[in-house]
Scaffold this motif. Structure first.
Motif, PDB file in Angstrom:
ATOM      1  N   LEU A  19     -50.388  -5.255 -57.552  1.00  0.00           N
ATOM      2  CA  LEU A  19     -50.733  -6.560 -58.116  1.00  0.00           C
ATOM      3  C   LEU A  19     -51.910  -7.182 -57.386  1.00  0.00           C
ATOM      4  CD1 LEU A  19     -50.046  -8.838 -60.080  1.00  0.00           C
ATOM      5  CD2 LEU A  19     -48.406  -9.684 -58.400  1.00  0.00           C
ATOM      6  N   ARG A  20     -51.955  -7.000 -56.070  1.00  0.00           N
ATOM      7  CA  ARG A  20     -53.082  -7.526 -55.304  1.00  0.00           C
ATOM      8  C   ARG A  20     -54.384  -6.839 -55.698  1.00  0.00           C
ATOM      9  NH1 ARG A  20     -52.086  -7.500 -49.043  1.00  0.00           N
ATOM     10  NH2 ARG A  20     -50.426  -8.882 -49.802  1.00  0.00           N
ATOM     11  N   ALA A  21     -54.318  -5.539 -55.968  1.00  0.00           N
ATOM     12  CA  ALA A  21     -55.514  -4.827 -56.418  1.00  0.00           C
ATOM     13  C   ALA A  21     -55.973  -5.318 -57.787  1.00  0.00           C
ATOM     14  CB  ALA A  21     -55.241  -3.328 -56.454  1.00  0.00           C
ATOM     15  N   GLN A  22     -55.017  -5.645 -58.664  1.00  0.00           N
ATOM     16  CA  GLN A  22     -55.386  -6.163 -59.975  1.00  0.00           C
ATOM     17  C   GLN A  22     -55.996  -7.555 -59.884  1.00  0.00           C
ATOM     18  OE1 GLN A  22     -51.860  -5.952 -62.373  1.00  0.00           O
ATOM     19  NE2 GLN A  22     -51.823  -3.708 -62.429  1.00  0.00           N
ATOM     20  N   LEU A  23     -55.559  -8.343 -58.889  1.00  0.00           N
ATOM     21  CA  LEU A  23     -56.086  -9.690 -58.718  1.00  0.00           C
ATOM     22  C   LEU A  23     -57.355  -9.734 -57.875  1.00  0.00           C
ATOM     23  CD1 LEU A  23     -52.776 -11.673 -58.101  1.00  0.00           C
ATOM     24  CD2 LEU A  23     -54.163 -11.655 -60.174  1.00  0.00           C
ATOM     25  N   ALA A  24     -57.801  -8.574 -57.394  1.00  0.00           N
ATOM     26  CA  ALA A  24     -59.007  -8.563 -56.559  1.00  0.00           C
ATOM     27  C   ALA A  24     -60.224  -9.039 -57.337  1.00  0.00           C
ATOM     28  CB  ALA A  24     -59.240  -7.154 -56.009  1.00  0.00           C
ATOM     29  N   GLY A  25     -60.295  -8.685 -58.619  1.00  0.00           N
ATOM     30  CA  GLY A  25     -61.420  -9.147 -59.427  1.00  0.00           C
ATOM     31  C   GLY A  25     -61.431 -10.655 -59.589  1.00  0.00           C
ATOM     32  N   THR A  26     -60.236 -11.238 -59.771  1.00  0.00           N
ATOM     33  CA  THR A  26     -60.155 -12.696 -59.895  1.00  0.00           C
ATOM     34  C   THR A  26     -60.569 -13.385 -58.602  1.00  0.00           C
ATOM     35  OG1 THR A  26     -58.352 -12.413 -61.484  1.00  0.00           O
ATOM     36  CG2 THR A  26     -58.625 -14.594 -60.497  1.00  0.00           C
ATOM     37  N   ARG A  27     -60.124 -12.851 -57.480  1.00  0.00           N
ATOM     38  CA  ARG A  27     -60.505 -13.437 -56.193  1.00  0.00           C
ATOM     39  C   ARG A  27     -62.010 -13.335 -55.963  1.00  0.00           C
ATOM     40  NH1 ARG A  27     -55.936 -14.053 -52.816  1.00  0.00           N
ATOM     41  NH2 ARG A  27     -54.066 -12.998 -53.591  1.00  0.00           N
ATOM     42  N   SER A  28     -62.592 -12.181 -56.296  1.00  0.00           N
ATOM     43  CA  SER A  28     -64.030 -12.001 -56.098  1.00  0.00           C
ATOM     44  C   SER A  28     -64.828 -12.958 -56.983  1.00  0.00           C
ATOM     45  CB  SER A  28     -64.421 -10.551 -56.396  1.00  0.00           C
ATOM     46  OG  SER A  28     -63.711  -9.657 -55.554  1.00  0.00           O
ATOM     47  N   THR A  29     -64.369 -13.143 -58.218  1.00  0.00           N
ATOM     48  CA  THR A  29     -65.052 -14.073 -59.113  1.00  0.00           C
ATOM     49  C   THR A  29     -64.980 -15.498 -58.582  1.00  0.00           C
ATOM     50  OG1 THR A  29     -64.509 -12.653 -60.987  1.00  0.00           O
ATOM     51  CG2 THR A  29     -65.164 -14.917 -61.474  1.00  0.00           C
ATOM     52  N   ALA A  30     -63.800 -15.869 -58.044  1.00  0.00           N
ATOM     53  CA  ALA A  30     -63.653 -17.221 -57.503  1.00  0.00           C
ATOM     54  C   ALA A  30     -64.567 -17.429 -56.291  1.00  0.00           C
ATOM     55  CB  ALA A  30     -62.199 -17.463 -57.106  1.00  0.00           C
ATOM     56  N   VAL A  31     -64.660 -16.423 -55.423  1.00  0.00           N
ATOM     57  CA  VAL A  31     -65.537 -16.540 -54.254  1.00  0.00           C
ATOM     58  C   VAL A  31     -66.994 -16.644 -54.682  1.00  0.00           C
ATOM     59  CG1 VAL A  31     -66.344 -15.336 -52.203  1.00  0.00           C
ATOM     60  CG2 VAL A  31     -63.912 -15.391 -52.717  1.00  0.00           C
ATOM     61  N   MET A  32     -67.382 -15.835 -55.670  1.00  0.00           N
ATOM     62  CA  MET A  32     -68.777 -15.874 -56.136  1.00  0.00           C
ATOM     63  C   MET A  32     -69.112 -17.234 -56.747  1.00  0.00           C
ATOM     64  SD  MET A  32     -70.625 -13.398 -58.914  1.00  0.00           S
ATOM     65  CE  MET A  32     -69.628 -14.096 -60.232  1.00  0.00           C
ATOM     66  N   LEU A  33     -68.192 -17.776 -57.540  1.00  0.00           N
ATOM     67  CA  LEU A  33     -68.441 -19.093 -58.138  1.00  0.00           C
ATOM     68  C   LEU A  33     -68.478 -20.187 -57.073  1.00  0.00           C
ATOM     69  CD1 LEU A  33     -66.179 -18.901 -61.329  1.00  0.00           C
ATOM     70  CD2 LEU A  33     -68.673 -18.681 -61.187  1.00  0.00           C
ATOM     71  N   ALA A  34     -67.671 -20.044 -56.018  1.00  0.00           N
ATOM     72  CA  ALA A  34     -67.685 -21.044 -54.952  1.00  0.00           C
ATOM     73  C   ALA A  34     -68.984 -21.000 -54.152  1.00  0.00           C
ATOM     74  CB  ALA A  34     -66.490 -20.835 -54.023  1.00  0.00           C
ATOM     75  N   LEU A  35     -69.621 -19.831 -54.089  1.00  0.00           N
ATOM     76  CA  LEU A  35     -70.857 -19.702 -53.323  1.00  0.00           C
ATOM     77  C   LEU A  35     -72.108 -19.989 -54.147  1.00  0.00           C
ATOM     78  CD1 LEU A  35     -70.137 -16.495 -51.198  1.00  0.00           C
ATOM     79  CD2 LEU A  35     -70.044 -18.879 -50.472  1.00  0.00           C
ATOM     80  N   LEU A  36     -71.969 -20.178 -55.442  1.00  0.00           N
ATOM     81  CA  LEU A  36     -73.144 -20.453 -56.280  1.00  0.00           C
ATOM     82  C   LEU A  36     -73.889 -21.721 -55.865  1.00  0.00           C
ATOM     83  CD1 LEU A  36     -72.080 -19.437 -59.907  1.00  0.00           C
ATOM     84  CD2 LEU A  36     -73.763 -18.347 -58.419  1.00  0.00           C
ATOM     85  N   PRO A  37     -73.211 -22.832 -55.518  1.00  0.00           N
ATOM     86  CA  PRO A  37     -73.985 -24.004 -55.070  1.00  0.00           C
ATOM     87  C   PRO A  37     -74.817 -23.730 -53.829  1.00  0.00           C
ATOM     88  CG  PRO A  37     -71.759 -24.655 -55.670  1.00  0.00           C
ATOM     89  CD  PRO A  37     -71.779 -23.162 -55.675  1.00  0.00           C
ATOM     90  N   VAL A  38     -74.278 -22.932 -52.901  1.00  0.00           N
ATOM     91  CA  VAL A  38     -75.055 -22.597 -51.696  1.00  0.00           C
ATOM     92  C   VAL A  38     -76.287 -21.779 -52.071  1.00  0.00           C
ATOM     93  CG1 VAL A  38     -74.952 -21.479 -49.449  1.00  0.00           C
ATOM     94  CG2 VAL A  38     -72.942 -22.677 -50.335  1.00  0.00           C
ATOM     95  N   LEU A  39     -76.115 -20.825 -52.986  1.00  0.00           N
ATOM     96  CA  LEU A  39     -77.267 -20.035 -53.427  1.00  0.00           C
ATOM     97  C   LEU A  39     -78.295 -20.911 -54.140  1.00  0.00           C
ATOM     98  CD1 LEU A  39     -75.439 -16.838 -54.763  1.00  0.00           C
ATOM     99  CD2 LEU A  39     -76.552 -17.177 -52.546  1.00  0.00           C
ATOM    100  N   ALA A  40     -77.814 -21.895 -54.897  1.00  0.00           N
ATOM    101  CA  ALA A  40     -78.749 -22.802 -55.574  1.00  0.00           C
ATOM    102  C   ALA A  40     -79.543 -23.624 -54.571  1.00  0.00           C
ATOM    103  CB  ALA A  40     -77.974 -23.718 -56.531  1.00  0.00           C
ATOM    104  N   LEU A  41     -78.886 -24.074 -53.498  1.00  0.00           N
ATOM    105  CA  LEU A  41     -79.600 -24.816 -52.461  1.00  0.00           C
ATOM    106  C   LEU A  41     -80.644 -23.939 -51.775  1.00  0.00           C
ATOM    107  CD1 LEU A  41     -76.707 -26.870 -50.832  1.00  0.00           C
ATOM    108  CD2 LEU A  41     -78.505 -27.702 -52.351  1.00  0.00           C
ATOM    109  N   LEU A  42     -80.299 -22.702 -51.510  1.00  0.00           N
ATOM    110  CA  LEU A  42     -81.262 -21.796 -50.879  1.00  0.00           C
ATOM    111  C   LEU A  42     -82.455 -21.540 -51.795  1.00  0.00           C
ATOM    112  CD1 LEU A  42     -78.848 -19.194 -49.217  1.00  0.00           C
ATOM    113  CD2 LEU A  42     -80.085 -21.079 -48.127  1.00  0.00           C
ATOM    114  N   MET A  43     -82.193 -21.392 -53.084  1.00  0.00           N
ATOM    115  CA  MET A  43     -83.301 -21.210 -54.027  1.00  0.00           C
ATOM    116  C   MET A  43     -84.181 -22.458 -54.067  1.00  0.00           C
ATOM    117  SD  MET A  43     -81.454 -19.216 -57.191  1.00  0.00           S
ATOM    118  CE  MET A  43     -82.948 -19.340 -58.160  1.00  0.00           C
TER     119      MET A  43
END
Length: 314
Positions: free
Chosen positions: A234-258
């Motif tokens: 189950l944790r392996a199946q939820l790995a994609g969801t966790r990765s997507t959440a981390v990527m979305l959380a880091l998007l504002p930081v990437l926008a500031l760097l840009m």
């Protein structure tokens, strides 16, 4: 009130805070330093070293690299144990770049939150280690029983089984004729060691009814192993969801760097203008709400057993 009068005052304030963090690390390293007797014993047992800090025949100057490496190793251990303090240097860096005190305050407020998050992760790892230790213990004891050993003798030899502070009472009870099932039930109250409750039931049935203890332990180990495999799948199946959440959380930081790369000065707009401050507060609230919502989705998907385990830990 959000800006600093000058860059020199900002740099001096951040430098003072960095000095304070380094002083805390040095104090922790100093307290973690072993006594002279312990160091002398380590040197003598490590391969013929002398008590003065170097090997026999080496000059006193050759001991400096070893001491430096020892201090660096201790500093690394302190950093690993107090990783939440890294929020302060990050806040200082952003405060210097943005010339505002707000990142410094946010970094200081993030320290207890990061500490709590790291503590929760450590409790989860400890829980998983105990679950694996229970499975290994059941397999080991069942194998020794199949080989002809008595149950008390098989359990009394497992003094360091990695089952937490409640486990030493179990081999002691088996060795001195105590109530082994009661000791197993008490040890099974720890987070991650709930499988010992089943071991206690098997032990009670084997003693009272004459049933085979080895077969019962093997069934307990098989059930715990199947539950662990299901959780890992189950944790392996939820790995994609966790990765997507981390990527979305880091998007504002990437926008500031840009924005910094394009020369738009986003930190000045966010930290020194009313519109930027409003956007920063509103965006931070949306970020926290999104992270909390994603964690809730993952927690519900993991099942009620995981939630109950967290409630028992609290």
């Amino acid at each position: 009130m959000t800006g600093w009068p000058s860059g020199a005052q900002a740099s001096s304030g951040c430098a003072a805070l960095l000095f304070f963090v380094l002083a805390l690390c040095a104090l922790a390293v100093r307290r973690a330093r072993p006594g002279p007797g312990v160091r002398r014993a380590r040197l003598l047992l490590a391969g013929g070293g002398t008590a003065g800090g170097g090997r026999a025949g080496d000059g006193p100057g050759l001991a400096l690299p070893g001491r430096t490496g020892e201090w660096v190793g201790r500093l690394r251990r302190v950093v690993r144990q107090r990783r939440e303090l890294l929020c302060l240097p990050v806040g200082c860096a952003v405060a210097v770049l943005g010339k505002s005190v707000l990142p410094l305050i946010v970094g200081a407020l993030a320290v207890p939150l990061v500490r709590r998050w790291l503590a929760a992760r450590e409790r989860q790892r400890e829980r998983e280690r105990r679950e694996s230790a229970v499975i290994d213990m059941c397999g080991t004891v069942a194998g020794e029983l199949r080989a002809g050993r008595q149950p008390g003798a098989a359990v009394s030899g497992l003094r360091e089984a990695g089952l937490g502070p409640g486990w030493p009472a179990v081999p002691a009870a088996a060795r001195f004729g105590g109530d082994v099932p009661d000791a197993l039930r008490k040890a099974g109250r720890q987070s991650g060691a709930e499988g010992l409750q089943g071991v206690a039931a098997c032990w009670r049935v084997a003693v009272d009814g004459g049933a085979g203890l080895a077969a019962g332990l093997e069934r307990v180990a098989a059930a715990l192993g199947a539950e662990r495999d299901q959780r890992e799948e189950l944790r392996a199946q939820l790995a994609g969801t966790r990765s997507t959440a981390v990527m979305l959380a880091l998007l504002p930081v990437l926008a500031l760097l840009m924005g910094v790369a394009l020369g738009a000065e986003p930190l000045r707009v966010l930290l020194h203008t009313p519109t930027g401050l409003g956007c920063l507060v509103f965006g931070g609230l949306l970020e926290c709400a999104g992270i909390a919502w994603t964690r809730r989705i993952v927690r519900v998907a993991e099942g009620p057993g995981k939630t109950n385990g967290r409630e028992r830990e609290k």
